[in-house]
Each structure stands twice: as structure tokens, then as C-alpha cells.
Enzyme design. Structure first.
Site, PDB file in Angstrom:
ATOM      1  N   GLY A 107       0.782  -1.222   0.000  1.00  0.00           N
ATOM      2  CA  GLY A 107       0.000   0.000   0.000  1.00  0.00           C
ATOM      3  C   GLY A 107       0.812   1.270   0.000  1.00  0.00           C
ATOM      4  N   CYS A 108       2.154   1.140  -0.029  1.00  0.00           N
ATOM      5  CA  CYS A 108       2.978   2.340   0.105  1.00  0.00           C
ATOM      6  C   CYS A 108       3.416   2.910  -1.234  1.00  0.00           C
ATOM      7  CB  CYS A 108       4.219   2.029   0.949  1.00  0.00           C
ATOM      8  SG  CYS A 108       5.290   0.790   0.215  1.00  0.00           S
ATOM      9  N   GLY A 109       3.042   2.242  -2.334  1.00  0.00           N
ATOM     10  CA  GLY A 109       3.360   2.778  -3.651  1.00  0.00           C
ATOM     11  C   GLY A 109       4.724   2.401  -4.171  1.00  0.00           C
ATOM     12  N   LEU A 110       5.464   1.530  -3.477  1.00  0.00           N
ATOM     13  CA  LEU A 110       6.787   1.091  -3.921  1.00  0.00           C
ATOM     14  C   LEU A 110       6.721  -0.395  -4.201  1.00  0.00           C
ATOM     15  CD1 LEU A 110       9.006   2.968  -1.312  1.00  0.00           C
ATOM     16  CD2 LEU A 110       8.555   3.635  -3.665  1.00  0.00           C
TER      17      LEU A 110
END
Length: 272
Positions: A107-110
């Protein structure tokens, strides 16, 4: 695959609309798969797939050296590309174990990151000795990067990342619609070209977020140069990694945010 295409448009100039055309970059989904399972999908320029795969694997910590990749196969997949990567046994087992430890959706975009701690990880400390640059080297690196960006001259819409070795010049350069992708492709090109990351500086056309510092450090490059500004976290991470961060490099001017001793520019003036 084409990296750019010509499109029709309407141009508003001097109060009038007229038909025109413009060359724009292509962008496609590129999947990285291991053992038949997709690990990440990136939106990127459709070029240098092998470089992208090697660089992505290194900067994401999937491998520690180029030799840990056994095979790379690029397969057309509908509107995108599936890059199927074979790892040597130990690396494949480590990746499988890493996947099992994932608690839930990312969920952190990485891509490939399972926790906040990994997203802000402090990379290995780079050695004090080695690479030194002059101010002329910094200026030359940015100049050569601009000259090498063929796709950006066509489209004015892609980022560039280069590897500059003093006394030699730009030994590798890659472009992409994504700044992280351009750097990953560069890392792969440097490794596949047989260059040591410690021998040169990474130079980029984008701002410096923490991921750019982390990726350059994974390559082992002690100097990172950028046209735009760094974030505070990028500066703190570069300081912890013993990396020299040079930013806002435009024309003959630039600013040094960390470890200025690698830029041999003489004494620092006390005049504010």
C-alpha cells in the site's frame, strides 16, 4: 516496439487554433516475473528491457550481483511486455521466502516493499576514498546527458539518467517516462557493461527523492547529481550513506548538500 509516436493536435497560438502534430513518448506496462509469478508491473518506456530487469533486481534488493540472474526472456503480453527473470537457486529461494513474509497487499506505492521500514531503509555506507570530481566535471556531466537524450529532444517528456566517469565522460545513458525507471535501466546498463558503480557519478534530470538516493547507493556510486532539488529525506539518507549529493545543477552553478569533499572546488567562502 516504438518508443514514440506522432499524434494530431490543435495548437492555440496568438489567439488562434490551428491543426498540428506532436511526437509523444510511448508508455506500456512492463511486468517482472519470477518462476512464473508476477512480482511487479511498471508503466515505462518500451525499451532496454534487459537493462531494466537487471537494474530493478539490484535496486530492489532481489539480487546482490549481476551473476545472480540466470536468464532474462522478454515476452510480448497483449498491450505490454512480460520480462521473465530466472534467478540462481539461492536468490530464487530468498525471493520466495520474502514473498511468504508479506502480510498483505502493498500500500505504500513502492513495488516489492512490504513495510514502512523497508521504504525508508538506510542503504550501505559508501567508502570515503575513491571518486573525486571537479566543478568542471559536474557541468560536463549534465551537458553530456542533455546531448545524449535523443528521445527527450523528440518529445520533451522523458527523464534521463547517465553514468559519468571523470576523464572518460558519459559511459552509459538511459531514458524513460519514469525517473525511477530511467535510473533502474541505467543501473542495469552499467552492470551489464562491466563498469564498477564506484568509478563514476550518477547524473539525472529529475528531482532527488529518497528512492533515487537508495538506487544510486545500491549501484555503489558515491556521487549523485541532479538538475532539480532534493527532498529532506533524500538529504538525510545520502548523509547516512556517505554519498555526495549535488543538486540544482544548471549551467555552471550547482549546490552541494552532503559530503562536499568529493567535489574539489577549493576553499569554502565565509561570505553569505
Amino acid at each position: 516496439m516504438k518508443t514514440s509516436t506522432s499524434v494530431r493536435e490543435l495548437q492555440f497560438r496568438h489567439g488562434t487554433l490551428t491543426p498540428g502534430s506532436r511526437i509523444v513518448p510511448e508508455e506500456v506496462p512492463i511486468a517482472f516475473s519470477f518462476g512464473g509469478s508476477t512480482h511487479a508491473v511498471m508503466m515505462a518506456s518500451p525499451a532496454e528491457f534487459e537493462d531494466f530487469a537487471v537494474g530493478f533486481c539490484l535496486t530492489e534488493g532481489i539480487i546482490g550481483a549481476r551473476e545472480e540472474i540466470d536468464s532474462i526472456e522478454v515476452v510480448a503480453a497483449g498491450d505490454g511486455v512480460d520480462v521473465q527473470i530466472g534467478l540462481v537457486d539461492a536468490s530464487a529461494e530468498a525471493l520466495t521466502s520474502r514473498r511468504r513474509q508479506m502480510a498483505g497487499p502493498v500500500g505504500c506505492g513502492l513495488c516489492g516493499i512490504e513495510s514502512i521500514e523497508q521504504a525508508v531503509r538506510v542503504v550501505r555506507e559508501l567508502p570515503e576514498q575513491g571518486l573525486r570530481l571537479t566543478p568542471a566535471d559536474v557541468v560536463d556531466a549534465l551537458h553530456l546527458l542533455g546531448q545524449a537524450q535523443v528521445l527527450n529532444r523528440e518529445t520533451r517528456a522523458v527523464h534521463g539518467a547517465g553514468f559519468y566517469v571523470p576523464g572518460i565522460g558519459l559511459v552509459a545513458m538511459r531514458e524513460d517516462v519514469g525517473r525511477h525507471n530511467a535510473l533502474d535501466k541505467l543501473v542495469g546498463a552499467v552492470l551489464r557493461g562491466g563498469h564498477a558503480g564506484s568509478d563514476g557519478a550518477v547524473v539525472v534530470t529529475s528531482r532527488l527523492s529518497v528512492e533515487m538516493v537508495q538506487k544510486a547507493a545500491m549501484l555503489g556510486s558515491p556521487v549523485l547529481i541532479a538538475i532539480s532539488a532534493p527532498t529532506a529525506l533524500a538529504i538525510r539518507t545520502a548523509e547516512a550513506a556517505n554519498m555526495t549529493l549535488v543538486a540544482i545543477a544548471r549551467g555552471e552553478d550547482f549546490e552541494i548538500f552532503t559530503k562536499p569533499e568529493r567535489i574539489q572546488a577549493g576553499a569554502v567562502s565565509d561570505v553569505a
